[in-house]
Design an enzyme around this catalytic site. Structure first.
Site, PDB file in Angstrom:
ATOM      1  N   CYS A   1       0.821  -1.219   0.000  1.00 43.30           N
ATOM      2  CA  CYS A   1       0.000   0.000   0.000  1.00 43.30           C
ATOM      3  C   CYS A   1       0.862   1.279   0.000  1.00 43.30           C
ATOM      4  CB  CYS A   1      -0.972  -0.065   1.163  1.00 43.30           C
ATOM      5  SG  CYS A   1      -2.461   0.900   0.916  1.00 43.30           S
TER       6      CYS A   1
ATOM      7  N   ARG B   1     -13.134   5.886  -1.688  1.00 40.46           N
ATOM      8  CA  ARG B   1     -11.993   5.138  -1.193  1.00 40.46           C
ATOM      9  C   ARG B   1     -12.204   3.688  -1.571  1.00 40.46           C
ATOM     10  NH1 ARG B   1      -8.239   6.921   2.491  1.00 40.46           N
ATOM     11  NH2 ARG B   1      -7.279   5.030   3.293  1.00 40.46           N
TER      12      ARG B   1
ATOM     13  N   HIS C   1      -3.641  -5.879   2.474  1.00 38.17           N
ATOM     14  CA  HIS C   1      -3.345  -6.012   3.900  1.00 38.17           C
ATOM     15  C   HIS C   1      -3.997  -7.306   4.374  1.00 38.17           C
ATOM     16  CE1 HIS C   1      -2.205  -1.776   4.016  1.00 38.17           C
ATOM     17  NE2 HIS C   1      -3.311  -1.499   3.367  1.00 38.17           N
TER      18      HIS C   1
HETATM   19  N1  GLN Z   1      -2.457   6.536   2.518  1.00 35.88           N
HETATM   20  C1  GLN Z   1      -2.466   5.721   1.347  1.00 35.88           C
HETATM   21  C2  GLN Z   1      -3.799   5.715   0.635  1.00 35.88           C
HETATM   22  O1  GLN Z   1      -4.813   5.999   1.226  1.00 35.88           O
HETATM   23  C3  GLN Z   1      -2.033   4.316   1.694  1.00 35.88           C
HETATM   24  C4  GLN Z   1      -2.997   3.619   2.604  1.00 35.88           C
HETATM   25  C5  GLN Z   1      -2.418   2.382   3.225  1.00 35.88           C
HETATM   26  O2  GLN Z   1      -1.209   2.183   3.208  1.00 35.88           O
HETATM   27  N2  GLN Z   1      -3.256   1.589   3.846  1.00 35.88           N
HETATM   28  O3  GLN Z   1      -3.848   5.397  -0.532  1.00 35.88           O
END
Ligand code: GLN
Length: 223
Positions: A95, A130, A194
């Site tokens: 990520c 998101r 994740h």
């Molecule tokens: N902050 C980054 C995004 O929102 C990565 C998020 C994460 O590593 N879980 O894309």
């Protein structure tokens, strides 16, 4: 030189979302099964770092705020990380850690974070949604199931150089359009997964083998 496998966890204290540190624990477990002890170093702000001291580099996910902090420090290590990746040594980036290998990352707040610019891709933000939820995709090692939560949409700038890690069955992966999850270049893997991703034994065992190979090569060169 000791026979312990050395793992660098980049910014472990700042980059560790949704169980990513579990990836390193799973690898340590699998390597122990094969008779290897592991040493995991948290390489964080202001630390000295030579990637070639390690057999494996791990970079977890992070929130936008932590990413802005890490980005400023990380740039010092660009050359050693680039050389390590180009040498075909193993690295897994999740990520936010994955986003850092590309050219830039646009945060939800509209800030553009300059990334390492080691590999030809970039990550942008679009206001509508998101990408959150379960993911499932098909990889060279079989099906992988995980969890994603990111606002960044990653696009490859050179599709000949980079290959996706997998083909989406469920969820978004890199972005809502490409139906592709993650990135592979030489022995480097980037992923939005994740959960941690390495609870998927197929991919975990494949990476553990690459780490052992990388370790053995280092040991034979030092003799
Ligand atoms: N902050 C980054 C995004 O929102 C990565 C998020 C994460 O590593 N879980 O894309």
């Amino acid at each position: 030189m000791s026979d312990t496998i050395k793992i660098a966890y980049l910014y472990e204290d700042l980059m560790n979302t949704y169980g990513d540190s579990g990836d390193v624990k799973i690898l340590s477990f699998l390597l122990k099964e094969q008779g290897y002890d592991t040493q995991v170093d948290n390489v964080s702000l202001d630390d000295e770092f030579n990637a070639f001291d390690y057999d494996f580099l791990f970079f977890g996910g992070g929130q936008d705020f932590e990413q802005t902090v890490v980005a400023k420090d990380l740039i010092r290590h660009r050359e050693t990380i680039k050389d390590y990746i180009e040498a075909g040594k193993p690295m897994l980036c999740i990520c936010g850690g994955y986003q850092f290998l590309g050219k830039y990352y646009q945060t939800v707040g509209g800030e553009t974070i300059k990334c390492l610019n080691i590999l030809p891709f970039h990550t942008v933000f679009k206001a509508d949604s998101r990408m959150i939820g379960d993911t499932e995709y098909e990889t060279e090692w079989g099906t992988v199931r995980a969890f994603e939560n990111h606002s960044g949409r990653t696009y490859f700038d050179d599709k000949n150089k980079l290959k996706p890690l997998g083909k989406m069955i469920e969820g978004y992966g890199n972005n809502p359009e490409d139906k592709a999850e993650g990135m592979r270049y030489k022995n480097t893997i980037g992923s939005y997964s994740h959960g941690p991703i390495l609870k998927n034994e197929n991919i975990a065992r494949a990476i553990a083998q690459e780490i052992i190979k990388s370790h053995q090569e280092k040991m034979s060169k030092s003799k």
